[in-house]
Scaffold this active site. Structure first.
Site, PDB file in Angstrom:
ATOM      1  CB  CYS A 170     -16.345  36.790 -23.328  1.00  0.00           C
ATOM      2  SG  CYS A 170     -17.450  37.144 -24.723  1.00  0.00           S
ATOM      3  CE  LYS A 214     -17.033  33.232 -21.611  1.00  0.00           C
ATOM      4  NZ  LYS A 214     -17.528  33.696 -22.908  1.00  0.00           N
ATOM      5  CD  GLU A 222     -13.222  37.120 -25.260  1.00  0.00           C
ATOM      6  OE1 GLU A 222     -13.831  36.049 -25.457  1.00  0.00           O
ATOM      7  OE2 GLU A 222     -13.756  38.242 -25.378  1.00  0.00           O
TER       8      GLU A 222
END
Length: 511
Positions: A380, A325, A262
């Site tokens: 994440c 995301k 990430e």
């Protein structure tokens, strides 16, 4: 309260050690028994307030002992989260106690109340279902296969049904309650356990007999960049150098794609700065595409929006379609009501807020060995949420990929807990899962949630640099019951609890 305190403390300790690490999974069905036995042994002798206080003390101690590592990022946020979730746990356990006083057997009230608690923490204020009880059984491969029917919550039910049975048996043996409810509770718990194991054995046999259509070789780079280095622009060249070193090591293994974690790239790739020139040169030199996390921004409605993204940079040095995301971490990636309550930024270290993506995007790669492979990115903590994995599976993902940076949390239980819960997404969707992390735990898990590859050094899985090479089988896609119907079991549990509570209230009024 004093008489209930030993049971509360004992249960808090048992609940903590049942989760990673140390992951003493076999304690999970017994963890709440000391507290429950204390409050149910003589229910008429204690008040509702004392029961709630004991349950809250237990829940708060358990949450704080299990999630203290969040304090590395925000102490205030960690305290607020733990103490708030403890209120929900205490409320559920107290409601279960109240229902038993109204004639509802514990084998019904406790599972319904506990599953409702897990439903609330899974969805309230974006949700944080980190300590769902089912995650403790991650090492029990056969027992967790029912997750393809009801998610991790099905496993939680089996465990809490066992807790209710043991508690009722102890109450019966001490003369606090009749034996008939205990026998019923033992029968239900035994049937749930036997059924889950039988189903798991059948599923594992079926999965192991099914031959893969193809396989893809990949490598995950774990650069182990400390947080103070990762976010210092003066050290961007060093960050890229560390990634490049392990990438070249991985390229020697003749893999189809290399994964970085990430926001592995410093700065913004499309600004064609240091990250752009380093990465494009690396991809051209190795001839291997790179799937990586990166920060991006774009212009929407006359304003700049920032995203936590992932994309594949092909051998032509051009980035493919990016995934932004969708499920952001509150106080980690955005501050709620920031415009109206600016003081909330004091509890978080972030300087600005990301904006959420609007849809799932598959990262597709054409390979000579495996043909076209579709990766479903989970960035994440997105792998904490079953619905995110379901979205990626429904979109057609062949492999789930979790890109994460748990470097904030060092070698605390946090990264180990994260790794354990991540593998449930593989079971729920019957897709292999690969985790590329900054500092651990980097691993690959098969469709049954079994960890097949893990980056380790003398037993240590965090705060180390290296690369993990894995050959990932790709099977014909299937849609599991859980992927098709979502958290139906949580909805059913909430309905049962509400109906039981209403019935108990009506009986009290009629009496």
């Amino acid at each position: 309260m004093t008489a209930l305190l030993p049971g509360a403390v004992c249960s808090a300790v048992l609940m903590t050690v049942a989760f990673p690490k140390p992951a003493l999974w076999f304690l999970a069905p017994f963890a709440l028994v000391p507290l429950l036995f204390a409050i149910h042994r003589k229910p008429a002798a204690v008040s509702c307030a004392r029961v709630f206080a004991a349950c809250y003390a237990c829940a708060a101690a358990w949450q704080l002992a299990s999630l203290w590592w969040i304090g590395y990022v925000t102490i205030a946020g960690m305290l607020a989260l733990c103490l708030f979730v403890a209120l929900i746990v205490a409320g559920a356990l107290t409601l279960s106690w109240w229902l038993t006083r109204r004639g509802v057997p514990l084998w019904l009230s406790l599972p319904a109340a506990w599953m409702t608690y897990e439903a609330v923490v899974s969805y309230l204020m974006t949700g944080f279902p980190w300590l769902a009880l089912g995650y403790t059984w991650q090492p029990r491969t056969a027992a967790i296969q029912i997750a393809d029917l009801a998610g991790v919550y099905g496993v939680s039910f089996v465990i809490i049904a066992g807790t209710a049975a043991v508690t009722q048996l102890l109450c019966a043996l001490t003369g606090s309650s009749p034996f008939r409810p205990a026998v019923t509770a033992l029968a239900i718990a035994g049937a749930a356990m036997a059924g889950s194991l039988a189903y798991g054995a059948a599923r594992l046999g079926e999965l192991d007999r099914e031959a893969p259509e193809r396989s893809i070789a990949l490598a995950c780079v774990q650069a182990n960049i400390p947080s103070n280095v990762k976010h210092d622009p003066r050290l961007d060249a060093d960050v890229l150098r560390r990634h490049a070193y392990w990438t070249c090591e991985a390229a020697a293994s003749n893999v189809d794609v290399i994964l970085w974690s990430e926001t592995a790239l410093p700065g913004y790739f499309h600004e064609r700065g240091l990250s752009y020139h380093t990465v494009t040169g690396l991809v051209r030199r190795t001839g291997i595409p790179l799937l990586t996390g990166m920060a991006t921004y774009d212009y929407r409605n006359g304003a700049i929006t920032y995203h936590n993204s992932a994309c594949i940079i092909g051998t032509n040095a051009l980035p493919g379609t990016a995934y932004d995301k969708m499920h952001l971490v509150v106080f980690g990636e955005y501050v709620p009501f920031e415009k109206y309550l600016p003081f909330l930024k004091l509890v978080t270290p972030i300087e600005g807020s990301f904006s959420a993506g609007s849809r799932p995007v598959l990262l597709e790669l054409d390979t000579a060995r495996a043909g076209r492979v579709s990766f479903g990115p989970l960035i994440c903590f997105e792998d904490v949420f079953g619905y995110m994995a379901r979205l990626m599976a429904s979109a057609g993902a062949d492999i789930l990929v979790n890109l994460t940076n748990d470097g904030w949390f060092r070698s605390s239980p946090g990264p180990y807990q994260h790794a354990a819960l991540s593998t449930f997404r593989a079971v729920e969707t019957r897709r292999p899962l690969v985790r590329a992390t900054n500092s651990g735990v980097t691993l690959a898990a098969d469709r049954a949630g079994r960890i097949t590859h893990v980056l380790t050094d003398a037993g240590r899985r965090t705060e180390l640099a290296g690369m993990l090479v894995a050959d990932i089988p790709v099977h014909a896609p299937r849609t599991t019951f859980y992927a098709a119907h979502g958290d139906w079991f949580l909805v059913l549990s909430c309905i049962v609890l509400v109906a039981t509570t209403i019935a108990a209230c009506l009986r009290r009024v009629q009496a």
